[in-house]
Design an enzyme around this catalytic site. Structure first.
Site, PDB file in Angstrom:
ATOM      1  N   THR A 129       0.835  -1.203   0.000  1.00 19.36           N
ATOM      2  CA  THR A 129       0.000   0.000   0.000  1.00 19.36           C
ATOM      3  C   THR A 129       0.870   1.253   0.000  1.00 19.36           C
ATOM      4  OG1 THR A 129      -1.604   1.290   1.262  1.00 19.36           O
ATOM      5  CG2 THR A 129      -0.259  -0.228   2.522  1.00 19.36           C
ATOM      6  N   SER A 159      -1.842   3.084  10.648  1.00 16.11           N
ATOM      7  CA  SER A 159      -2.870   2.239  11.281  1.00 16.11           C
ATOM      8  C   SER A 159      -2.230   0.868  11.456  1.00 16.11           C
ATOM      9  CB  SER A 159      -4.111   2.103  10.384  1.00 16.11           C
ATOM     10  OG  SER A 159      -3.808   1.316   9.239  1.00 16.11           O
ATOM     11  N   TYR A 190      -3.310  -1.741  10.268  1.00 21.62           N
ATOM     12  CA  TYR A 190      -3.352  -2.358   8.937  1.00 21.62           C
ATOM     13  C   TYR A 190      -2.143  -1.927   8.105  1.00 21.62           C
ATOM     14  CZ  TYR A 190      -3.981  -2.114   3.964  1.00 21.62           C
ATOM     15  OH  TYR A 190      -3.735  -2.166   2.614  1.00 21.62           O
ATOM     16  N   HIS A 191      -1.927  -0.608   7.992  1.00 22.32           N
ATOM     17  CA  HIS A 191      -0.812  -0.151   7.162  1.00 22.32           C
ATOM     18  C   HIS A 191       0.522  -0.702   7.704  1.00 22.32           C
ATOM     19  CE1 HIS A 191      -3.783   2.963   5.752  1.00 22.32           C
ATOM     20  NE2 HIS A 191      -3.202   2.659   4.610  1.00 22.32           N
ATOM     21  N   LYS A 212       1.348  -4.176   6.493  1.00 24.25           N
ATOM     22  CA  LYS A 212       1.932  -4.227   5.140  1.00 24.25           C
ATOM     23  C   LYS A 212       3.434  -3.912   5.195  1.00 24.25           C
ATOM     24  CE  LYS A 212      -1.823  -4.603   2.377  1.00 24.25           C
ATOM     25  NZ  LYS A 212      -2.059  -5.660   1.398  1.00 24.25           N
TER      26      LYS A 212
END
Ligand SMILES: O=c1ccn([C@@H]2O[C@H](COP(=O)(O)OP(=O)(O)O[C@H]3O[C@H](CS(=O)(=O)O)[C@@H](O)[C@H](O)[C@H]3O)[C@@H](O)[C@H]2O)c(=O)[nH]1
Length: 477
Positions: A223, A258, A260-261, A264
């Site tokens: 991302t 976050s 989530y980020h 990654k």
């Protein structure tokens, strides 16, 4: 070859292989059906193989053709086996069909988690999506092409290994992660789940590559959010740094915003390590925010329609804004709206995946490409949607709501994105045509919209240890 046959005759074990078509002869999916033909062909096996393939892949009169549908059905990817992990999701489904239409031999691996998260929270796609079994059966009916299904969890290595050894992918496209930043910030449990699921799933794939198919090329969805919003230009993966008189090329600094980020980022670090240590071929595609819903393939029939999320957890900026415009809800700009991101049309996502497959990374060093086509601030997007709505006689309002995220709302942002264009990407830029088409889809399905799901359900700062945001409660916060 022997290994593959032995595995097939041993049965499917933990692997759930679903029928891609109703008829018994093809119910084992593309590879099973093909092996039967090979066996029967005897000494003319090579010829028979060609014939069988051509018959299966060529459109017949009863099947959709490019002339009638705008869908390209050709064999440019013929002979390349591609495993699409997360192929039931938004980007994965569109990519699987794009590749299948072009003759790649496609298998989808998915644990249907995306559908489960919606069920957990009481959310739903604006568009009515069919089950994965109905989707692949309809695709087969319309195009004659098989997509094999492996339904299971890549975090379960026994399942992954069995499926891997059966399909022997030459490329694995890995979309199979929890991809929502707000979901990862709902509470501790989902933060942990996001990182464990994403990081361990990716490690399992790297091990499967190393152990079973060391030449396999991984195309992993990263991302743009891995870079954060630094006050310098964002390069494609690596940065030349001179420090105390010495110079090196190092991974670009990562500042995820976050859990989530951050997952990654952890994936990228693991992938760099595995590429270097085991000599694997790995591409990290740092994708921006994707918008749109239609690709030529998903537009063929309503059963193939892609999902379109508008809720505050899974819906992303432009798609949400268009749906808000269609249902008469003010566009929700978070905070000052100066947040700038890279964006791309889903039709470019699928093309980028194909370009990455056709131009694989070299062994031993992870390649990184930034996958977006244009930069927009949230305010710019809101105003584009407002203008496009006005052309359809929609009275679109824009409002600033308190930002549920802790993020820079005004910042420098200049990211490079030349590598995919150098490989041949011709971007679909955001203009009236796509906004119009998206608005029309949103208007068509607006009765399915639950307006309670639009306003932010959670804030980064209040992510706690208990599960506050389940079901009805999530809607009302
Ligand atoms: O109603 C909204 C929704 C979002 N935003 C703002 O729009 C920006 C982007 O948010 P988003 O929800 O569209 O995208 P994001 O959470 O960053 O994540 C999405 O886009 C990422 C690419 S990127 O943004 O990191 O480049 C992908 O990795 C993720 O999987 C995908 O869910 C943020 O500043 C957010 O505050 C608003 O102002 N209003």
């Amino acid at each position: 070859m022997n290994t593959r046959s032995n595995l097939r005759t041993r049965g499917t074990g933990a692997v759930v292989r679903a029928a891609a078509a109703p008829s018994a002869s093809v119910s084992r999916g593309a590879r099973g059906a093909r092996s039967c033909h090979f066996a029967a062909a005897g000494s003319k096996r090579g010829v028979a193989r060609q014939t069988v393939r051509d018959q299966r892949l060529a459109p017949t009169k009863a099947i959709a053709t490019e002339e009638t549908t705008g869908v390209t059905l050709n064999n440019e990817g013929k002979g390349k086996r591609v495993l699409v992990v997360g192929g039931d999701g938004y980007c994965g489904w569109a990519s699987a069909l794009h590749l299948s239409a072009r003759g790649y031999e496609v298998a989808i691996m998915d644990n249907l988690a995306r559908r489960n998260w919606d069920q957990q929270l009481g959310y739903d796609s604006l568009t009515p999506i069919a089950s994965i079994h109905k989707r692949v059966a309809k695709w087969k009916e319309l195009t004659g092409r098989d997509i094999t299904l492996y339904l299971g969890d890549i975090c379960d290595f026994e399942f992954l290994a069995e499926a891997w050894k059966q399909f022997e992918p030459e490329h694995v496209v890995h979309f199979g992660e929890q991809r929502s930043a707000p979901y990862s910030m709902l509470d501790r449990e989902r933060a942990v789940y996001t990182q464990v699921n994403n990081v361990s799933g990716t490690i399992n794939i790297l091990y499967a590559m190393k152990e079973f198919t060391p030449d396999c090329h991984m195309v992993k969805l990263g991302t743009m959010g891995e870079y954060g919003t630094p006050n310098i230009d964002i390069e494609e993966g690596y940065l030349d740094i001179t420090h105390n008189g010495r110079t090196d090329t190092l991974p670009y600094p990562k500042q995820g915003n976050s859990f989530y980020h951050l997952s990654k980022i952890h994936d990228s670090t693991n992938m760099i390590f595995c590429a270097k240590t085991w000599g694997l071929k790995v591409t990290d595609l740092n994708q921006g925010v994707v918008y749109g819903v239609k690709t030529p393939e998903t537009s063929l029939d309503e059963t193939l329609i892609n999902r379109l999320d508008y809720d505050s957890i899974f819906g992303t900026a432009l798609n949400r804004f268009v749906i808000q415009a269609a249902v008469g809800h003010p566009i929700t700009v978070y905070g000052k709206g100066g947040q700038t991101r890279g964006f791309l049309d889903i039709r470019d996502t699928v093309r980028c995946i194909q370009l990455a497959i056709d131009n694989p990374a070299e062994q031993g060093k992870m390649r990184v490409m930034n996958q977006f086509t244009e930069l927009f601030s949230v305010n710019e997007l809101a105003s584009l949607v407002k203008d496009a709505g006005a052309k359809l006689d929609l009275d679109v309002q824009v409002t600033s709501v308190p930002n549920p995220r802790i993020e820079a709302e005004e910042h420098y942002y200049n990211a490079k994105n030349s590598k995919l264009k150098d490989l041949g990407l011709e971007p679909h830029l955001l203009g009236d045509a796509i906004l119009d088409s998206l608005l029309n889809v949103a208007v068509e399905y607006k009765d399915r919209c639950d307006r309670q799901l639009i306003l932010p359900a959670n804030a980064w700062g209040s992510s706690g240890v208990s599960r506050h945001f389940v079901g009805e409660k999530a809607k009302s916060i």
